[in-house]
Design an enzyme around this catalytic site. Structure first.
Site, PDB file in Angstrom:
ATOM      1  N   SER A  96      24.005  -9.785  33.060  1.00  0.00           N
ATOM      2  CA  SER A  96      24.885 -12.361  34.053  1.00  0.00           C
ATOM      3  C   SER A  96      25.583 -10.677  34.425  1.00  0.00           C
ATOM      4  O   SER A  96      26.596  -9.944  34.034  1.00  0.00           O
ATOM      5  CB  SER A  96      25.220 -12.348  32.787  1.00  0.00           C
ATOM      6  N   GLU A 100      31.188 -11.092  34.583  1.00  0.00           N
ATOM      7  CA  GLU A 100      31.170 -10.361  33.669  1.00  0.00           C
ATOM      8  C   GLU A 100      31.499  -9.182  33.317  1.00  0.00           C
ATOM      9  O   GLU A 100      32.417  -8.689  32.408  1.00  0.00           O
ATOM     10  CB  GLU A 100      29.873 -10.796  32.807  1.00  0.00           C
ATOM     11  N   ARG A 131      32.368 -13.299  25.453  1.00  0.00           N
ATOM     12  CA  ARG A 131      31.731 -12.487  26.468  1.00  0.00           C
ATOM     13  C   ARG A 131      33.264 -11.298  26.968  1.00  0.00           C
ATOM     14  O   ARG A 131      33.691 -11.106  27.542  1.00  0.00           O
ATOM     15  CB  ARG A 131      31.393 -12.661  27.723  1.00  0.00           C
TER      16      ARG A 131
END
Ligand code: EPU
Length: 340
Positions: A239, A334, A166
């Site tokens: 997320s 995130e 990520r």
């Protein structure tokens, strides 16, 4: 007037910033770029604080943004096949799921596990989207960017993009790089990644033993529809937290005191499942004023309709605090957070 001229001049005007979290946000100066040249002109005109956004699927926004915003809105897909392989170039403004659908429709494999991820193609390499055992970085050949430090268009090979879990160079330095397009490597036949437990189970349920790429994508779509909230009904960013990577010693201590914790060895340590940590802290399905924690996947925070960016940050902080207190683990957000 062409798009480049428009973006360099009067087309910067106050306007709403789109986002899948469903929070109202108005930018004092917003411009919709309908071409690469338009984006470059807008960046040059808007100054160094200018932000580039796609569909706002990975950003927490304030109610008002005083920094200039450019929306990358141009489309374009180009497929070049050679034998059993193909290169697919997608413009930043394409919708990501549309890119996946197109590739599968043309009979190419490679993106099936990444079906139904919200957001634009241009945003996909920024957070190196990943799902069901595949990360976008595994499929990327190169990313074309406008580099604001060097003031020119550059093509970065995948190895130069700083991809991690990520994470990417573009996420680390959003002011410097604006994604223009990305090129993906696809194949007619490919060793598909079918070992993610959810995918295995879903294919079994359907009685499929030798799935085609399309069948894998259909399974992924069914799983996502079941587990994740549709941003059109419940504003969300997927997320809200990354899965934390802890050192092996800590993972072992936790395994002793918390039986059944998911733990996968990865480069740099042991990856835990943030969803499970949050679940064990009792957050699943909890409402926190105007926002809440999704009842089927507690990594996802949702908007009950009236939520604002700061509501999400406050709830995120409560969740982080309880996970820290119980497990001694720091969850990292995130999405990117923009403030006014
Ligand atoms: N779990 C619980 N309780 C729950 C949900 C899950 O204990 O309520 C446990 C599960 O048993 C499982 C583990 O947590 O063992 C992991 O759950 P899951 O397989 O659903 O995946 P995840 O790690 O929570 C990641 C990505 C998702 C991606 C899925 C599938 C991150 C931050 N999230 O979630 O990506 O779709 O894997 O590959 O890595 C996104 O980034 O926006 C996103 C949705």
């Amino acid at each position: 007037m062409n798009d480049a001229m428009a973006c360099a001049s009067q087309y910067f005007a106050p306007g709403p910033v789109p986002n899948t979290l469903g929070v109202p946000c108005v930018a004092d100066r917003l411009c919709v770029a309908g071409s690469e040249a338009g984006l470059v002109a807008a960046l040059r005109h808007g100054g160094e604080r200018t932000m580039v956004l796609g569909q706002g699927s990975n950003v927490v926004l304030p109610e008002r943004l005083d920094q200039p915003v450019v929306l990358a809105a141009w489309r374009g897909l180009r497929l070049r096949a050679r034998g059993g392989e193909a290169l697919l170039t997608a413009a930043a403004g394409e919708g990501w799921h549309g890119v996946v659908r197109y590739s599968l429709g043309q009979g190419w494999a490679g993106l099936e596990n990444l079906a139904l991820i919200p957001g634009s193609a241009g945003a996909a390499p920024v957070q190196n989207i990943g799902a069901y055992g595949v990360e976008l970085s595994e499929r990327i050949v190169e990313v074309r960017v406008f580099d604001r430090v060097e003031n020119r268009v550059r093509t970065l090979a995948a190895e130069a993009c700083g991809f991690g879990y990520r994470d990417s160079l573009f996420k680390a330095d959003p002011v410097r790089y604006a994604v223009l397009s990305l090129t993906l490597r696809l194949a007619r036949r490919l060793a598909m990644r079918l070992d993610y437990p959810d995918v295995e189970l879903e294919l079994q349920r359907q009685g499929v033993t030798k799935p085609t790429p399309r069948q894998v994508a259909e399974a992924v779509i069914r799983i996502r529809r079941r587990k994740l909230p549709d941003p059109r009904h419940w504003g969300n960013l997927g997320s809200f937290f990354k899965n934390p990577i802890v050192d092996p010693g800590q993972a072992e201590r936790l395994a002793g005191s918390e039986p059944g914790l998911v733990a996968h060895p990865v480069a740099g340590g042991v990856k835990l499942a943030a969803a499970q940590l949050i679940d064990r802290c009792g957050w699943k399905g909890q409402r926190w004023d105007r926002v809440g924690v999704w009842h089927r996947q507690p990594l996802v925070l949702i908007n009950f309709g009236e939520g604002r960016g700061p509501d999400f940050l406050a709830l995120g902080e409560q969740v982080r605090r309880s996970v820290r207190e119980r497990f001694g683990v720091d969850l990292e957000l995130e999405p990117s957070v923009l403030s006014d």
